[in-house]
Motif scaffolding. Structure first.
Motif, PDB file in Angstrom:
ATOM      1  N   MET A   1       0.825  -1.199   0.000  1.00  0.00           N
ATOM      2  CA  MET A   1       0.000   0.000   0.000  1.00  0.00           C
ATOM      3  C   MET A   1       0.864   1.257   0.000  1.00  0.00           C
ATOM      4  SD  MET A   1      -3.018   1.368   0.049  1.00  0.00           S
ATOM      5  CE  MET A   1      -4.138   0.066   0.499  1.00  0.00           C
ATOM      6  N   GLY A   2       1.852   1.271   0.901  1.00  0.00           N
ATOM      7  CA  GLY A   2       2.719   2.449   0.953  1.00  0.00           C
ATOM      8  C   GLY A   2       3.497   2.650  -0.328  1.00  0.00           C
ATOM      9  N   SER A   3       4.030   1.568  -0.874  1.00  0.00           N
ATOM     10  CA  SER A   3       4.823   1.673  -2.108  1.00  0.00           C
ATOM     11  C   SER A   3       3.953   2.081  -3.289  1.00  0.00           C
ATOM     12  CB  SER A   3       5.505   0.336  -2.398  1.00  0.00           C
ATOM     13  OG  SER A   3       6.413   0.008  -1.372  1.00  0.00           O
ATOM     14  N   THR A   4       2.701   1.593  -3.319  1.00  0.00           N
ATOM     15  CA  THR A   4       1.798   1.969  -4.412  1.00  0.00           C
ATOM     16  C   THR A   4       1.497   3.461  -4.381  1.00  0.00           C
ATOM     17  OG1 THR A   4       0.786  -0.226  -4.402  1.00  0.00           O
ATOM     18  CG2 THR A   4      -0.467   1.555  -5.426  1.00  0.00           C
ATOM     19  N   LEU A   5       1.235   4.009  -3.199  1.00  0.00           N
ATOM     20  CA  LEU A   5       0.982   5.445  -3.084  1.00  0.00           C
ATOM     21  C   LEU A   5       2.212   6.245  -3.487  1.00  0.00           C
ATOM     22  CD1 LEU A   5      -0.962   5.416   0.304  1.00  0.00           C
ATOM     23  CD2 LEU A   5      -1.916   5.900  -1.956  1.00  0.00           C
ATOM     24  N   MET A   6       3.389   5.783  -3.071  1.00  0.00           N
ATOM     25  CA  MET A   6       4.621   6.458  -3.483  1.00  0.00           C
ATOM     26  C   MET A   6       4.784   6.436  -4.995  1.00  0.00           C
ATOM     27  SD  MET A   6       7.592   5.353  -0.814  1.00  0.00           S
ATOM     28  CE  MET A   6       8.789   5.998  -1.983  1.00  0.00           C
ATOM     29  N   LEU A   7       4.502   5.280  -5.600  1.00  0.00           N
ATOM     30  CA  LEU A   7       4.657   5.143  -7.046  1.00  0.00           C
ATOM     31  C   LEU A   7       3.749   6.113  -7.793  1.00  0.00           C
ATOM     32  CD1 LEU A   7       5.823   3.717  -9.514  1.00  0.00           C
ATOM     33  CD2 LEU A   7       4.039   1.976  -9.270  1.00  0.00           C
ATOM     34  N   ILE A   8       2.508   6.257  -7.337  1.00  0.00           N
ATOM     35  CA  ILE A   8       1.600   7.210  -7.970  1.00  0.00           C
ATOM     36  C   ILE A   8       2.161   8.620  -7.865  1.00  0.00           C
ATOM     37  CG2 ILE A   8      -0.708   8.223  -7.858  1.00  0.00           C
ATOM     38  CD1 ILE A   8      -1.698   5.502  -6.810  1.00  0.00           C
ATOM     39  N   GLY A   9       2.698   8.972  -6.688  1.00  0.00           N
ATOM     40  CA  GLY A   9       3.300  10.290  -6.531  1.00  0.00           C
ATOM     41  C   GLY A   9       4.503  10.486  -7.439  1.00  0.00           C
ATOM     42  N   LEU A  10       5.347   9.471  -7.542  1.00  0.00           N
ATOM     43  CA  LEU A  10       6.524   9.554  -8.412  1.00  0.00           C
ATOM     44  C   LEU A  10       6.121   9.733  -9.870  1.00  0.00           C
ATOM     45  CD1 LEU A  10       8.668   6.719  -6.796  1.00  0.00           C
ATOM     46  CD2 LEU A  10       9.225   9.150  -6.785  1.00  0.00           C
ATOM     47  N   LEU A  11       5.122   8.975 -10.311  1.00  0.00           N
ATOM     48  CA  LEU A  11       4.665   9.095 -11.694  1.00  0.00           C
ATOM     49  C   LEU A  11       4.073  10.480 -11.954  1.00  0.00           C
ATOM     50  CD1 LEU A  11       3.017   5.581 -12.176  1.00  0.00           C
ATOM     51  CD2 LEU A  11       5.191   6.381 -13.114  1.00  0.00           C
TER      52      LEU A  11
END
Length: 319
Positions: A1-11
């Protein structure tokens, strides 16, 4: 969950800036976003990284992981891997979307202080020694997050220093607790055991020293990160709600007092007394070398903090 939210922010940042170069992101400092967009991206980053720190109330996974992990896993998790969350705040959020982070910072600081007090209270009643040390890690990382939320250079320095100090202190405590769990057959405080003072004085010294450093006593590494975070919260950056951050500083100080209380409880149950049975093996040569190395580092950082007093990186923008 945390990594998915980070990935969306990075993209989102990559799509807005046209690059994945972190130096360029820091130089632009969120200029490609409108204020609402910057707030959303900062929120994605902060929420995703809060799982990794972990910040209350996203902390519940950590005590259970520590209680079931082998000692080496607990040492690596507490001393190294948890730092990736706070490092992400420094590297990805503060310089990349400073305006959005400034808006979120009071809420983040509030959650950090709630975590400090919550974890301290949990430590007062926790019966599993490994989980107790895990709860204390949540409290210590709360000081790191509070320092970052203050938005000042002092807060950034305290956070970076606190990261290093907690890594060394938690490693020492998990070395001791892992050895005791091996000898006792369980990490439960209710397990029949001889007092360390009588049966294993070397392990007893390491436990006393680690808890003293964890309390933030002056002259040891834990002091500078905790004191610096409280100081930074007492005088936050312009634009932060000063009165609210003063309350956060007071709450963090209460959490530091709780650390002394639960440390005294652990020493009373584990170190104190005159029980000599069942006997356990004291630290051997290899364990003593490890303990001595960690003790030297903790004292060195506490007595001469300038050796690790980190200037905020050039790509960090405090706001």
């Amino acid at each position: 969950m945390g990594s998915t939210l980070m990935l969306i922010g990075l993209l989102a940042v990559a799509a807005s800036t046209g690059t994945t170069n972190l130096e360029v992101w820091a130089q632009l400092a969120g200029a490609t976003f409108s204020r609402p967009q910057g707030l959303v991206v900062a929120g994605l980053f902060v929420l995703g990284l809060s799982f990794k720190v972990p910040v209350w109330p996203l902390h519940t996974w950590l005590p259970w992981v520590h209680s079931s992990a082998p000692s080496a896993g607990s040492i690596l998790l507490a001393a190294v891997l948890l730092k990736l969350g706070t490092y992400g705040l420094v590297r990805l959020v503060i310089p990349v979307v400073p305006a959005g982070f400034a808006t979120i910072a009071p809420v983040l600081g509030g959650f950090a202080v709630v975590g400090i007090i919550w974890a301290g209270l949990a430590c007062l009643v926790e019966r599993d020694l490994k989980r107790l040390i895990a709860w204390s890690s949540i409290a210590h990382l709360g000081f790191v997050v509070l320092g970052l939320a203050s938005g000042t250079e002092a807060g950034m320095q305290a956070a970076l220093f606190g990261n290093v100090a907690h890594g060394v202190i938690s490693a020492l405590l998990f070395v001791v607790v892992g050895a005791l769990k091996h000898e006792w057959g369980s990490a439960g405080l209710g397990t029949p055991h001889a007092s360390l003072r009588e049966a294993a004085p070397h392990w007893g010294f390491a436990l006393i020293f680690g808890l003293a450093a964890s309390m933030g006593l002056p002259g040891l590494a834990g002091f500078w990160g905790e004191f610096g975070a409280i100081y930074a919260a007492w005088a936050p950056a312009p634009g932060r709600p000063g009165g609210f951050f003063v309350l956060l500083a007071v709450g963090a100080a209460v959490g530091a007092a709780l650390a002394a209380a639960y440390s005294a409880r652990v020493l009373r149950e584990v170190w104190g007394g005159e029980r000599t049975k069942p006997a356990i093996a004291d630290a051997g040569k290899i364990e003593l070398i490890v303990i001595a190395g960690l003790v030297i580092i903790i004292v060195g950082l506490g007595v001469y903090p300038r050796c690790c007093w980190i200037r905020p990186p050039r790509w960090s923008r405090l706001s």
